[in-house]
Write an enzyme that holds these catalytic residues in place. Structure first.
Site: not given
Ligand code: FDA
Length: 549
Positions: A115-116, A125, A187, A195, A484-485
């Protein structure tokens, strides 16, 4: 009609069954408790500093366990007592902690979820139906900006807001192309493409990554040269959680003018919104690359008579001043009637707050990981589509009518124009394949408050109806989707091994023909499928290769 009372069901068979069930349950509980103890013991044995590692382990009996789990949980649809929880959460500080956690999870049969920022739409995550450990990268968030060479290193646990803040502290003419919701983690975001406002000028975040630091299933730490070009290709858009853990990323910073412009024009149904949205489909993808253009549809109460109406908000971002943008829009899209008063000039960093709808906040808000974006509800379900041909006006009317349904009170549909640099980058340059030929992307989202989780199925049914309604008007064979969605409705893996054929169902939607290369990279780097989840890339098993499955 005979009523069967619960008492009557207690036949001897039932009692035997109950006994067996209880015995099985306590056995599996004892086994899982044993696994968990052995895992913790293994961690202390394999850590250089065992007293330190104990401070970053949160087992279920730790008083901070729930707060650490919930801190980076950005979809409260998964914050229920019945949602499966991790056995342990680890918040590593050093690479050696990551190596020890991977080694011990593998040894004791626990799955790892990395989880990032915790924004995964399906909670991948931090939720799993099998025994698992969360590696939470919250302590891996250092950022190093090199203005002279226009590059930066950022660790995966940083959020986009922290990255933007650090860049803006050093330069007002450099930026990084990424999204406006600043709490999103680097991450996961980079792993799926990413995007944002600058993507029609500079491509996705993943298109601007030039090196990475990665840890594989055997604990090896690899940079771009050591991992090779295929794996480096796969981690930039192939989706998180499939190949290993990306610890840090090297970014190419991009030039921006000191002044940019943001405009928002909102129209109701009564103000001809449907006709304007229909027209927008022919114009937005052809605007200059310096422009970002989107339309957000949502239901509101009309300011005149308080009756429900649907508002279409046209948003424009422009890399330049208002005096250049307004005549351009008057020439290309006169029907919208854009005037100077709809627009504000600002710096790039201010535009993140402007489009994040937090204009009145200080820049320090960008460092706040727990900030709830006004653009998303606390609990939600979302889906995506790509559009290649303009949707007919009558079909837009049908979409509009769905937004009047009861479940849609906190729903939104967002159209984001493609074109520009996205048309120039080949489909195979990264795993993200949605390039030339797309007019725009659709994000459908329906939200609710955590207290309303008991009704989540109603909201989910609503969005599935909308998605089904749109099927004739969007991309087909495959019906494309944005990784990512994340949307588990489009197909999932089995708990253990998944065939190529099964994974292709969702894989081709996210990656089109790049899916096959992702499978071969996975087969090379993690053939035993240690890093896996409901939509991770599966390796090609030798028995499937033989059967041609
Ligand atoms: P999270 O930690 O939940 O990780 C997402 C996935 O990646 C999981 O499968 C996780 O295990 C894996 N992962 C995380 N860190 C990793 C690492 N270091 N190495 C390998 N795997 C890893 N997208 C976009 O393109 N443009 C946008 O403007 C937005 N806006 C937006 C707003 C809001 C409120 C949300 C909830 C989501 C978005 N998104 C988005 C979508 C976003 O890009 C997508 O949910 C990402 O995966 C989130 O990354 P996190 O690290 O926050 O999530």
């Amino acid at each position: 009609m005979h009523k069967i009372s619960f008492k009557k069901m207690k036949s001897p068979h039932f009692l035997v069954f109950s006994f067996l069930f209880a015995a099985f349950f306590s056995l599996s509980w004892a086994t899982s408790a044993h696994t968990h103890e052995s895992f913790l013991h293994c961690l202390s044995l394999h850590s250089e500093d065992s007293s330190f590692i104990s401070k970053i382990i949160y087992a279920q009996n730790n008083s901070s366990y729930s707060s650490v789990l919930e801190f980076s949980m950005h979809n409260l649809r998964f914050s229920t007592p019945t949602t499966p929880k991790p056995q342990v959460i680890i918040t590593p500080f050093y690479e050696s902690h990551l190596q020890a956690t991977i080694y011990c999870s593998k040894k004791h049969g626990l799955q790892v979820r990395t989880r990032s920022g915790g924004h995964d739409f399906e909670g991948i995550s931090y939720v799993s139906k099998v025994s698992f450990v969360i590696i939470d990268l919250i302590n891996f968030r250092s950022i190093d900006i090199d203005v002279e060479n226009k590059v930066a290193w950022v660790q995966s646990g940083a959020i986009l807001g922290e990255l933007y803040y650090r860049i803006a502290k050093k330069s007002n003419t450099l930026a990084f192309p990424a999204g406006v919701c600043h709490t999103v983690g680097v991450g996961g975001y980079f792993s799926g493409g990413g995007y944002g406002l600058l993507f029609r000028k500079y491509g996705l975040a993943a298109d601007n990554i030039i090196d990475a630091q990665f840890i594989d299933v055997n604990g090896r730490i690899l940079d771009r040269k050591a991992m090779g070009e295929d794996l480096f290709w796969a981690i930039r858009g192939g989706g998180g959680g499939s190949f290993g853990i990306v610890i840090a990323w090297k970014l190419k910073l991009v030039p921006i003018p000191a002044t940019v412009t943001g405009c928002i024009v909102s129209k109701t149904l009564e103000q001809n919104a449907i006709k304007l949205v229909h027209r927008w489909q022919y114009i937005a993808h052809k605007l200059p690359d310096e422009t970002y253009s989107s339309v957000a549809l949502r239901r509101v109460n009309s300011s005149q008579d308080g009756k429900k109406t649907v508002l279409a908000s046209f948003r424009l971002f422009f890399l330049g001043g208002v005096d250049e943008l307004v005549p351009l829009m008057q020439e290309r899209f006169s029907e919208l009637g854009l005037v100077k008063e709809d627009c504000t000039e600002m710096s790039w960093i201010e535009s993140i707050l402007y489009f994040g709808q937090i204009r009145n906040k200080s820049l320090d808000v960008l460092l706040d990981r727990t900030f709830q974006s006004p653009l998303f509800s606390p609990a939600f379900k979302a889906k995506s589509d790509y559009v290649k041909e303009p949707v007919p006006e009558i079909a837009l009317e049908g979409l509009w009518s769905k937004l009047y349904e009861e479940e849609a009170k906190s729903a939104g549909v967002l159209f984001v124009a493609y074109g520009g640099e996205m048309d120039e980058i080949p489909e195979t340059a990264t795993p993200f394949p949605h390039r030339a030929g797309n007019l725009y992307k659709i994000l459908y989202a329906v939200g609710w408050q955590k207290e309303d989780n008991k009704n989540s199925q109603r909201y989910v049914s609503w969005i599935r109806r909308v998605y089904s309604y749109m099927s004739s008007f969007v991309s087909k064979s495959p019906r494309e989707a944005y990784i990512n969605y994340r949307d588990l409705d489009i197909g999932t893996n089995n708990k253990d091994n998944t065939s190529y054929a099964q994974a292709s169902v969702w894989g081709h939607k996210y990656f089109k023909n790049n899916f096959d290369k992702l499978i071969s990279v996975k087969t090379m780097i993690d053939p035993e499928n240690f890093f896996r989840h409901e939509q991770s890339i599966p390796p090609l098993l030798s028995r499937w290769k033989k059967r041609g499955n």
